[in-house]
Design an enzyme around this catalytic site. Structure first.
Site, mmCIF file in Angstrom:
data_model
loop_
_atom_site.group_PDB
_atom_site.id
_atom_site.type_symbol
_atom_site.label_atom_id
_atom_site.label_comp_id
_atom_site.label_asym_id
_atom_site.label_seq_id
_atom_site.Cartn_x
_atom_site.Cartn_y
_atom_site.Cartn_z
ATOM 1 C CB ALA A 155 -0.947 -0.010 1.201
ATOM 2 C CE1 TYR A 156 5.754 5.376 2.655
ATOM 3 C CE2 TYR A 156 7.216 3.895 1.463
ATOM 4 C CZ TYR A 156 6.986 5.107 2.077
ATOM 5 O OH TYR A 156 7.990 6.056 2.112
ATOM 6 C CB ALA A 157 5.340 0.435 -2.779
#
Length: 251
Positions: A155-157
């Site tokens: 999700a972060y990436a």
């Protein structure tokens, strides 16, 4: 006239380091902080001791409803401190980490990552464009994890990947004003990010060091000088680029 750089989330980590290197190059700085007011004020004192002007303003980049008021506060601070209503550089640095497998990521985690790292960058930039000078600079912080994968960072990436695409479109749409826009993508860095995980967790540190050409994880001093350099007139012809600063992570 001295340049004024606004750096979000600059009370610690990469934002703090970038502020120091911008000051060493002769620039003045506006920093934002979410809650660490004492750290922010300590940085202002350090920048002032270097002979630069600096101001700290509170901002939650994940709360778009506060952006109009923040813009007004910024304009007032610029007028009071520098006698002008504009600034030269915007560094969208503020952020947080949240690691979980896709099967375990909650909607709340996902939404907060989007709000801080993507929606906040989009609408804060939109809100501040009237105060950014023609010929100015915008740097959006991304991550080396948009090019290589590591379990738990999906999700972060993904939201950082969105920021990289946004940076290209910003560069195209703002080019008529002479504004350059680039995404800077650090590799794994020993800072307080995600609770200092890379710095303080041996398995994280060893994993990323093992996939990095230069044989170690980065430190803030590996990235801050590059950000300061990209803001200088030496790089006026660089725009719409993703620039990785990772020591050769994953190559």
């Amino acid at each position: 006239m001295n340049t004024i750089s606004l750096i979000t989330g600059a009370s610690r980590g990469l934002g703090r380091n970038a502020a120091l290197h911008i000051a060493r190059k002769g620039g003045d700085v506006v920093i934002t902080y979410q809650s660490r007011v004492s750290d922010a004020l300590a940085l202002v004192d350090e920048l002032t001791a270097m002979g630069r002007k600096a101001v700290a303003l509170q901002l939650d980049v994940g709360d778009t409803a506060t952006f109009p008021a923040f813009g007004a506060s910024l304009r007032a601070a610029l007028t009071k401190t520098w006698g002008r209503e504009t600034f030269d550089h915007l560094v969208n640095n503020a952020g947080h980490g949240d690691v979980a497998p896709i099967t375990e990521t909650t909607e709340a985690q996902f939404d907060r990552l989007v709000d801080v790292h993507f929606k906040g960058v989009f609408f804060l930039t939109q809100a501040l464009l009237p105060l950014l000078v023609d010929g100015g600079r915008i740097i959006n912080l991304s991550t080396g994890l948009t090019r290589i994968s590591a379990p738990g960072w999906s999700a972060y990436a993904a939201v950082k990947g969105a920021v990289e695409v946004l940076s290209v479109y910003m560069a195209r749409e703002l080019g008529g004003r002479g504004i350059t826009v680039n995404a800077v993508a650090p590799g794994a860095i020993e800072t307080d990010f995600f609770g200092g995980a890379v710095r303080d967790t041996p398995e994280f540190n060893q994993f990323f060091a093992g996939i990095t050409a230069l044989g170690r994880v980065g430190v803030a001093d590996d990235v801050g000088p590059m950000i300061a350099s990209l803001l200088s007139t030496d790089n006026r012809w660089v725009t719409g680029q993703r620039i990785e600063v990772s020591g050769g992570q994953g190559i």
